[in-house]
Each structure stands twice: as structure tokens, then as C-alpha cells.
Design an enzyme around this catalytic site. Sequence first.
Site, short mmCIF file in Angstrom:
data_model
loop_
_atom_site.label_atom_id
_atom_site.label_comp_id
_atom_site.label_asym_id
_atom_site.label_seq_id
_atom_site.Cartn_x
_atom_site.Cartn_y
_atom_site.Cartn_z
N GLU A 194 0.79 -1.23 0.00
CA GLU A 194 0.00 0.00 0.00
C GLU A 194 0.83 1.29 0.00
OE1 GLU A 194 -2.96 -0.35 3.09
OE2 GLU A 194 -3.98 -1.97 2.05
N GLU A 250 -5.69 -8.29 -0.37
CA GLU A 250 -6.45 -8.01 0.86
C GLU A 250 -7.88 -7.66 0.48
OE1 GLU A 250 -5.00 -5.01 3.57
OE2 GLU A 250 -2.94 -5.76 3.40
O1 IFM Z 1 -5.13 -3.60 8.61
C1 IFM Z 1 -4.94 -2.97 7.38
C2 IFM Z 1 -3.71 -3.52 6.68
O2 IFM Z 1 -2.57 -3.38 7.47
C3 IFM Z 1 -3.47 -2.77 5.39
N1 IFM Z 1 -4.66 -2.75 4.57
C4 IFM Z 1 -5.90 -2.39 5.18
C5 IFM Z 1 -6.11 -3.18 6.45
C6 IFM Z 1 -7.45 -2.76 7.12
O3 IFM Z 1 -7.43 -1.41 7.44
#
Ligand code: IFM
Length: 454
Positions: A176, A364
Site C-alpha cells: 500500500e 487483501e
Molecule cells: O489492517 C490494514 C492492513 O494493514 C493494510 N490494509 C488495510 C487493512 C485494514 O485497514
Amino acid sequence: MPVLARQPAFTVSRGQFPDDFVFGTSTSAYQIEGSSFGGCGLSHWDTFSATPGNVVRSENGSIACDHYHRWEGDLDLVRDAGLQAYRFSTSWARVMPKGCGAINQEGLDFYDKLVDGMLERGIAPHLTLYHWEMPSALEAIGGWRNRDVTDHYADYAQAVTKRLGDRVASIATFNEPWCITWYSHYYGAHAPGLRDICAASRVAHFVPLAHSKAIAAMRALGLKNLGIVCNFEHISPLDNSPGSIKAAKVAEGIYNRWFLGGLFKAEYPADIVDLIGTHLPSGWEQDMADIAAPLDWLGINYYTRALISEGDTQPGNALPIQVGNKGDLPRTEMDWEVYPEGLGNILEWIRDTYTGDLPLAITENGMANKDKLVNGAVDDQERIAYLDAHFKQALAAIDKGIPLRAYFVWSLMDNFEWALGYDKRFGMVHVDFDSFERTPKASYHALRTMLSAL
Ligand code: IFM
């Protein structure tokens, strides 16, 4: 407010996905391991959370889920769910406590055991090298604002992958970049907590540059399956007014187009360069060819949408002042709208605009829910409905010929949700943060049933 759907079982089945499609789950080091164990150095999350007001209830990741001591049971949970893959991250501060120079052998040994533990259980290890633990010693010299740190990062990447690279299924340089850049250096919501356009602009370039140096260092070791994980929101104007349309384009450029432009077209979007160009580090143009060195896959993190209107950007310079959050769809505990269609749209847009045939993975996706442990069980039917709706989008994308190869649910277990502490529960496994007991939730059981059905 519309309520979230409840749904006791998945309506999609494993058999609808291609045989070689991979289902996995994701975690990250600082959120689960416990940064006070095993010779781990201080990271900027330790220092950020030690500063009053940055994290709710002043919580931190010093113990987190105590995964450092409980990793074997946690990997058993991954295996017993029928998941084939586990996406984990190594902590830079654990491996190199000062960020460069001496290695903490105990830290590297920990990850070595973890990888072997996955393989012994038939789980494919998917490694992320940076999920936000900048060693404090490097933050002190400017962290991602300092070009020298990009070289230290490549050294760290090489040290980790020399040891683990022969056994991992894939490697991502970063998790990210938008969060690392904008959320952390412009909105100030994550470590190091800066609110500085100059800092954010430098990071917006030095993170892709560090990525490219790490990729080159790992290619030199002969490693394959190298990629990066970016996060996306489905961003559109709140209404048809010219102000909202313009504001949404800027927000979308910064969030969704900046990093992909650099990585896949060797150019940052011109409309955003117009806005922040004066703050970019000098000579940035000369790095662009390196930044766009070929990758083997792209990871996509997707959770929600944003509706943007004129008031979300600054009148003077059109930069975003907040993340738009105005729709009327049901929301998760993060106050994020549930918008599964956005995932399908983003996948198609990324394939058509940037990546073509390059393999994609959803690295994710998941939700925070008001989960309660009642009589030894957690009935998180909202999470089942959320995942089911997003699985359907993945299936539709595959049907359209999008080369989507894997899906990792965020997250295996409840963990440290950064500035929001331990309240926001994203796990398929409930964690009692006093006893550290793990209790698989209804979503875990439903997923196991889904994955085991023929
Ligand atoms: O927990 C986070 C993760 O570390 C990075 N992506 C989003 C998730 C939820 O906020």
C-alpha cells in the site's frame, strides 16, 4: 443507516473457481507478532504509538497477538481452514534493528522457521517485505523522505530474500504505497504522522524508487514472482457538478493512478504532477525507467468506495483535504461503505489500463465487524456476506478473462488496526487480547466448508 446483510454460508463454491486459483489469508508483522520480542528494533510505529493522541487508548503492537510465540498454532489455523496460501510480512526493524548494517539473526531465524512451518503444513508462503515498520533509526534521518533510505531498503530486501527466497511462492516489495505516502505523510494518520505536502511528494517518488532498487537486488539473486501490493478505492464524483467531477479526478489520480502510472507506464499522471511537481525531489524524471522495470504480478487491496465532492479538495491548489465518505450504502465497523461492484470495476480498469496479461491477485479484502464472543462462538454472518459478495466479483472478473489468480482474505485473526488500536476486528479468528486465546468465527468455519466442498 442501512444495515449489513447477514448470511450463514457462502453462496459461491470453490468449484466455480479455476482449479489452480489460490485462496489464502493475509497478516502483517507489526499487527500480530509483538515488537518487544526477539531483539526487534524500534520502528516508527513504536515511537508513533508512544506519542499521546496518535493511537486510540495509546495501544501499540509491542505484544499484539503474541504471534511471535504462537505462530505454530496460527499456521495450524491457516491449514485447518483449507487455505493454500498465507501472505505474511517481515519486519525491517526485526531483521535489521538499526535499518542497516547488523542483522538480528534471531529475527531472520524466526522468519526462516515460519516459512518452513508453512511448507510443512502445505501452505504456500507469500512474502511482503515492507508492511510499514520503518526502523526508527532510519526515520530519524528522514525515513522515506531521504533518498539514501531507498538503498538501505534494497540491502534489507536482499538480506531477507537471500535467506527466504528459495522457499517463498511470491515476494511483494511494498504494501500500500498510498498509505505509506499520503495517509502517513499528508493526512498524518499513520506513522510517522506528518502533515506535509513536501514530505508526501518526496515519499510518493522514493517509495517507487525503493521498490525498483529492491526488485533489481532480488533479480540479481535470480528470484522470481516479484511484485508489489497497491491499495485502491472505487472513486467517483458525488454528483454531476463540475466541481465534484474535478475533485474526484484529483482524488482518483492520487489514490489509484499515481503508483500504477509509475510502475507500468514509466510516468506519473500529468494532472497530478501539475499539482505536486514543485515538491518532487529533483531529478525524479531520471528514475522513471527503473521504476517501471517489469514485474511478475500485481497485488490489489480493495475494501470500499469514495464519493468525492468539491469540498473534499482545497480551493487554492485542488489537493484533497479528506477522503470522501458520503454514500448511503451499509457500512462496516471502519465506517467504510460496502461496495463489492467496485472490486470488479477496479480489476477491469487495472487490466485494461495498465497490466494487460500480467497475473493479478487480490491480496487483501475483508471487513471489520462488531464481533462478540458469546458462549465460545462468534457469529459474524456479516463478514460471510461481505466476502461472498466480493468472491462473486472475483468470479465475474475471471469469467471476463481478467487474469486474477488468487484471493487473500484480510485477515486471519483480529489484530492491531494501527491508529485504531485493537477495537476494529478484521479476523476470521477472534483473538482475546488478555488471554491471547484464538476462537475461529463463523466466517472461518463457513470458508472451510466452502473450500472443502467439491
Ligand atoms: O489492517 C490494514 C492492513 O494493514 C493494510 N490494509 C488495510 C487493512 C485494514 O485497514
